[in-house]
Scaffold this active site. Structure first.
Site, PDB file in Angstrom:
ATOM      1  CG  ASP A   1      -8.849  21.677  29.137  1.00  0.00           C
ATOM      2  OD1 ASP A   1      -8.541  20.680  29.365  1.00  0.00           O
ATOM      3  OD2 ASP A   1      -9.569  22.257  28.318  1.00  0.00           O
TER       4      ASP A   1
ATOM      5  CB  SER B   1      10.388  -6.809   9.646  1.00  0.00           C
ATOM      6  OG  SER B   1      10.962  -7.537   9.095  1.00  0.00           O
TER       7      SER B   1
ATOM      8  CD  GLU C   1      -2.496  -8.437  17.408  1.00  0.00           C
ATOM      9  OE1 GLU C   1      -1.663  -7.566  16.854  1.00  0.00           O
ATOM     10  OE2 GLU C   1      -2.185  -9.616  17.965  1.00  0.00           O
TER      11      GLU C   1
ATOM     12  CE  LYS D   1       2.378  -5.180   8.053  1.00  0.00           C
ATOM     13  NZ  LYS D   1       3.066  -3.864   8.418  1.00  0.00           N
TER      14      LYS D   1
ATOM     15  CG  ASP E   1       1.331   2.167   7.124  1.00  0.00           C
ATOM     16  OD1 ASP E   1       2.280   1.830   7.468  1.00  0.00           O
ATOM     17  OD2 ASP E   1       0.905   2.620   5.933  1.00  0.00           O
TER      18      ASP E   1
ATOM     19  CE1 TYR F   1       3.571  -5.041  17.682  1.00  0.00           C
ATOM     20  CE2 TYR F   1       1.853  -3.394  16.968  1.00  0.00           C
ATOM     21  CZ  TYR F   1       3.336  -3.896  16.879  1.00  0.00           C
ATOM     22  OH  TYR F   1       4.416  -3.197  16.016  1.00  0.00           O
TER      23      TYR F   1
ATOM     24  CE  LYS G   1       2.667  -5.046   4.375  1.00  0.00           C
ATOM     25  NZ  LYS G   1       3.680  -4.452   3.138  1.00  0.00           N
TER      26      LYS G   1
ATOM     27  CB  CYS H   1      25.204   9.835 -18.363  1.00  0.00           C
ATOM     28  SG  CYS H   1      25.008   9.896 -16.472  1.00  0.00           S
TER      29      CYS H   1
ATOM     30  CB  CYS I   1      28.887  12.379 -16.322  1.00  0.00           C
ATOM     31  SG  CYS I   1      28.479  10.569 -17.070  1.00  0.00           S
TER      32      CYS I   1
ATOM     33  CB  CYS J   1      26.156   6.027 -16.648  1.00  0.00           C
ATOM     34  SG  CYS J   1      27.537   7.344 -16.712  1.00  0.00           S
TER      35      CYS J   1
ATOM     36  CB  CYS K   1      28.800   9.002 -13.450  1.00  0.00           C
ATOM     37  SG  CYS K   1      27.420   9.793 -13.540  1.00  0.00           S
TER      38      CYS K   1
HETATM   39  S1  IVH Z   1       3.533  -8.037  15.342  1.00  0.00           S
HETATM   40  C1  IVH Z   1       7.684 -10.307  15.613  1.00  0.00           C
HETATM   41  N1  IVH Z   1       1.205  -6.875  15.124  1.00  0.00           N
HETATM   42  O1  IVH Z   1       4.183  -4.315  11.160  1.00  0.00           O
HETATM   43  C2  IVH Z   1       6.330  -9.515  15.293  1.00  0.00           C
HETATM   44  N2  IVH Z   1       3.274  -5.939  13.931  1.00  0.00           N
HETATM   45  O2  IVH Z   1       5.944  -5.551   9.103  1.00  0.00           O
HETATM   46  C3  IVH Z   1       6.507  -8.283  14.591  1.00  0.00           C
HETATM   47  N3  IVH Z   1       2.814  -3.796  12.712  1.00  0.00           N
HETATM   48  O3  IVH Z   1       7.453  -4.154  12.625  1.00  0.00           O
HETATM   49  C4  IVH Z   1       5.329  -7.391  15.126  1.00  0.00           C
HETATM   50  N4  IVH Z   1       0.421  -3.728  13.097  1.00  0.00           N
HETATM   51  O4  IVH Z   1       5.542  -2.009  13.074  1.00  0.00           O
HETATM   52  C5  IVH Z   1       2.569  -6.897  14.745  1.00  0.00           C
HETATM   53  N5  IVH Z   1      -0.659  -5.999  14.854  1.00  0.00           N
HETATM   54  C6  IVH Z   1       0.477  -5.950  14.681  1.00  0.00           C
HETATM   55  C7  IVH Z   1       1.166  -4.889  13.852  1.00  0.00           C
HETATM   56  C8  IVH Z   1       2.312  -4.760  13.526  1.00  0.00           C
HETATM   57  C9  IVH Z   1       1.743  -3.022  12.487  1.00  0.00           C
HETATM   58  C10 IVH Z   1       3.820  -3.509  12.052  1.00  0.00           C
HETATM   59  C11 IVH Z   1       5.426  -3.640  12.958  1.00  0.00           C
HETATM   60  C12 IVH Z   1       6.105  -4.439  12.313  1.00  0.00           C
HETATM   61  C13 IVH Z   1       5.703  -4.382  10.933  1.00  0.00           C
HETATM   62  C14 IVH Z   1       6.391  -5.540  10.301  1.00  0.00           C
END
Ligand code: IVH
Length: 722
Positions: free
Chosen positions: A37, A82, A114, A116, A118, A236, A329, A424, A427, A442, A447
């Site tokens: 700072d 995705s 890598e 994943k 969230d 990534y 997953k 329902c 309605c 329904c 409705c």
């Molecule tokens: S690669 C075309 N790498 O997961 C490749 N995605 O379910 C797409 N995500 O939309 C992205 N960690 O938001 C990649 N190490 C990682 C990731 C990653 C999280 C997310 C990303 C993507 C979603 C797909």
């Protein structure tokens, strides 16, 4: 000898950048917060004395002005895709097999594993800055994958994102001055807990999970709030800035890409590993699963990517996801909690869904207060009663579900039977159970609950994408008073995961909103959306001039959505994204689709007799035709690019097997189909030709025994030419 103010400012900036990198990227600070700072304050003081020396990439400039008119929609350079998911070892091995069968057996295959993360994905555009450097020009949210929102002002506050990258660093990373980085913005657990404590202290609803909190934060209109929230970025992906001809990726392997990102000063997750077998991938997954609780941020699986970028290109994409990557997953997380009651909701198709109202419980970082019970059969199968303690599971985006009743001495059984309504809940019309169906419905076409769901579906992101036309506004448009809820501009609102929020209803009540309409509805069908005026919107609670304007412009923009989305929005039974796309491409216009016979419809590859019948029925109903007319008059886009099909291979059915020398499976399929031929998965007497490549297996034997003519790639190509 005192150096010039300019030099002092330069030196301070470099020092600060260095310490920011140590702190935010390397996780190894050497200065205390107070020391940091102090440096920052010295720089601020000098810059205040010499305002002409302030540059946008100065560490003092992370928090800039507010985005005046909200966020501007911006198209992505290339779609943000995705990933397909695998949930277990066999699914993962099957993917590995698919990858291997699409590549020549002689090639080495490596995978990068890598975590994943969230959070939410983001695209960062760097462009040439002074002295050969690159500077952060823009940050864009994923949006619908094609168009995102320009959130640059907020992205700049994330300290693990460099505002500029020096020429030396670019050189070391072998990067040009123009490129695009993609990565995940996450909110670490500690920051999430702190944010929710603050929200609760202010009487605001807490965010359901770190992902929603991060998504809400990145869209907050106050950059200084964003700066306080401490979002983080993990990079990534690296794409070409300008030269799209050269393909998307810059470097020969994904491993090198991650290394380049790191060298350039971006934060790359340290838990990444390049491996050369699917067994090694499985080992990484097992390790990641045990790491999960110690990381300090949410992960929901492992992403596996094919390392070679030339190989990635050969595999290509299916619809929305690359074939060269997959998300493994993790298993759903579970907890035991008490069932307090059951609410019955009427959906878009009139289906009644029983929704369990649970004692809120934390499962993997998310508060769960509701779970679906699907239908009467499911309730009977579970044998569940109100008051029971139940095992609840939650996986990623999936709606939480009740797996079983927890029967043990600690958890006494409930006593109240769950009684399905006969009428329902909205309605009050009698419910109907059609023969052979488990669901109660329904069938009242007017409705209000059905209309509410139709509107929600129509305006949702993957359909017409009318932002702002969410749950709260829809309720008001239908004449309901706004439920009391504390909101803050840009904070995760009611749209950020209805399922995760505490249920607004008492156990006996019907579906939301609970209030009876208090004034006349402004909309009675989705077509009425396009007749809304500013004056209409201004009569609603909490809608000012600016909001009204932005909603109207969203509605106006939605008219440009392609025909497939309009078809999806109509909510024709059995017509999902894929079918809507196929119908739009095949017929090219609403008019021609309306005229199509069941026979015309079944000619499309993905359309079977059941779908053809419902589509046909939909277009013979006068009410639906009136709705379509109104949408046409409103100016919606009713045309699509028609898929031109040749006739060279008309009437012929092909089966593909083995590895072809130059074409991938999908390329071959595409060529055959666009020449009017069909591709089938198995050899039969009806097969016209088998196209066989290297290592063809049982299909080749079968074709030989059935006397089906066999072609190699060259023969297929010359047949296509003929
Ligand atoms: S690669 C075309 N790498 O997961 C490749 N995605 O379910 C797409 N995500 O939309 C992205 N960690 O938001 C990649 N190490 C990682 C990731 C990653 C999280 C997310 C990303 C993507 C979603 C797909």
């Amino acid at each position: 000898m005192a150096s010039s103010p300019e030099t002092q400012i330069q030196t301070l900036r470099e020092e600060l950048r260095h310490h920011e990198h140590l702190y935010y990227v390397d996780d190894s600070p050497v200065l205390t917060d107070a020391q940091y700072d102090a440096l920052m304050n010295r720089l601020k003081a000098l810059e205040a004395e010499h305002p002409d020396l302030i540059t946008p990439d100065s560490p003092t400039q992370r928090v800039g002005g507010k985005p005046k008119d909200g966020f501007v929609k911006t198209p992505h350079s290339r779609p943000m895709l995705s990933l397909d998911n695998a949930y277990n070892e066999p699914e993962l091995r099957a993917w590995d097999e698919r990858v291997r069968s699409a590549l020549p057996t002689t090639e080495t295959i490596r995978y990068v594993c890598e975590l994943k993360l969230d959070g939410l994905s983001i695209a960062l555009h760097y462009s040439p800055g002074p002295k050969g450097s690159a500077h952060l020009e823009r940050g864009i949210t994923r949006g619908d994958g094609t168009i995102g929102e320009d959130v640059t002002t907020n992205v700049r506050t994330i300290r693990s994102i460099p505002l500029s990258i020096t020429a030396e660093k670019l050189k070391a990373a072998h990067l040009p001055q123009t490129f695009e980085v993609r990565g995940e913005v996450v909110l670490p657990h500690a920051a999430f807990v702190k944010m929710n404590a603050e929200r609760e202290a202010q009487g605001l609803a807490p965010a359901a999970n770190p992902r929603n909190a991060a998504a809400g934060t990145i869209r907050t209109l106050e950059p200084n709030i964003v700066a306080q929230r401490r979002l983080d970025l993990y990079a990534y992906f690296l794409l070409h800035g300008e030269d799209k001809q050269r393909g998307d990726t810059l470097l020969p392997t994904h491993t090198e890409t991650l290394e380049a990102l790191r060298t350039a000063g971006l934060r790359v997750n340290t838990h990444a590993r390049t491996v050369d077998s699917i067994d090694a991938v499985l080992k990484f997954i097992a390790e990641a699963d045990t790491l999960r609780d110690t990381l300090g941020y949410e992960i929901d699986g492992v992403v596996i990517k094919l390392d070679g970028t030339a190989q990635q290109r050969r595999l290509g994409f299916t619809g929305k996801a690359p074939r060269w990557a997959i998300a493994y997953k993790f298993a759903a997380r579970a907890a035991v909690t008490q069932l307090l009651g059951v609410a019955f909701q009427t959906g878009r198709t009139g289906k009644i869904t029983p929704v369990a109202q649970l004692q809120p419980v934390l499962i993997g970082g998310t508060t769960v207060a509701r779970a679906t019970l699907h239908n009467p059969d499911e309730i009977a199968r579970l044998g569940v009663r109100i008051g029971d303690f139940v095992q609840v599971e939650r996986g990623g985006d999936v709606i939480p579900k009740i797996v079983e009743v927890a029967e043990d001495p600690k958890h006494p059984r409930g006593t109240i039977e769950i009684v399905f309504p006969t009428h329902c809940p909205r309605c009050k019309e009698p419910l109907v159970q059609e023969p052979g169906e488990v669901d109660l419905r329904c069938v009242n076409a007017s409705c209000p609950a059905r209309l509410e769901e139709e509107l929600r579906h129509f305006s949702s992101r993957n359909v017409m994408n009318i932002e702002g036309l969410g749950e709260a506004l829809i309720a008001q448009l239908l004449g309901h008073a706004l439920a009391e809820q504390a909101t803050e501009p840009g904070a995760p609102g009611p749209d950020s995961g209805t399922w995760d929020e505490p249920a607004p209803n008492s156990p006996e009540s019907d579906s939301a909103p609970t209030t009876e309409p208090t004034r006349t509805a402004l909309v009675h069908s989705v077509a009425d959306i396009y007749a809304l005026t500013k004056a209409d919107l201004l009569t609603l609670e909490r809608i000012g001039e600016k909001t009204a304007d932005s909603i109207l412009s969203e509605i106006e923009n939605s008219k440009k959505q392609p025909l497939n989305r309009v078809l999806l929005g109509l909510g024709i039974r059995h017509v999902g994204e894929r079918t809507a796309q196929a119908l739009a491409e095949e017929f090219g216009s609403m008019e021609l689709l309306q005229k199509a016979t069941e026979e015309d419809l079944t000619r499309i590859n993905d359309v079977g007799p059941k779908v053809a019948a419902t589509v046909n029925e939909f277009f013979s109903n006068q009410k639906n035709l009136d709705l379509i007319d109104r949408l046409r008059t409103a100016g919606l886009n009713f045309t699509a690019e028609k898929r031109v099909r040749g006739t060279t291979l008309e009437g012929l059915t092909f089966v593909l097997t083995g590895t072809l020398p130059t074409l991938t499976r999908d390329e071959a399929k595409e060529k055959i189909e666009s020449a009017g031929g069909k591709v089938s998965g198995s050899v039969s007497k009806k097969t016209s030709y088998l196209v066989a490549g290297e290592e063809a297996g049982s299909k080749l034997d079968k074709a030989t025994s059935l006397n089906v003519p066999i072609l190699d790639e060259a023969a297929l190509l010359s047949l296509l030419q003929s």
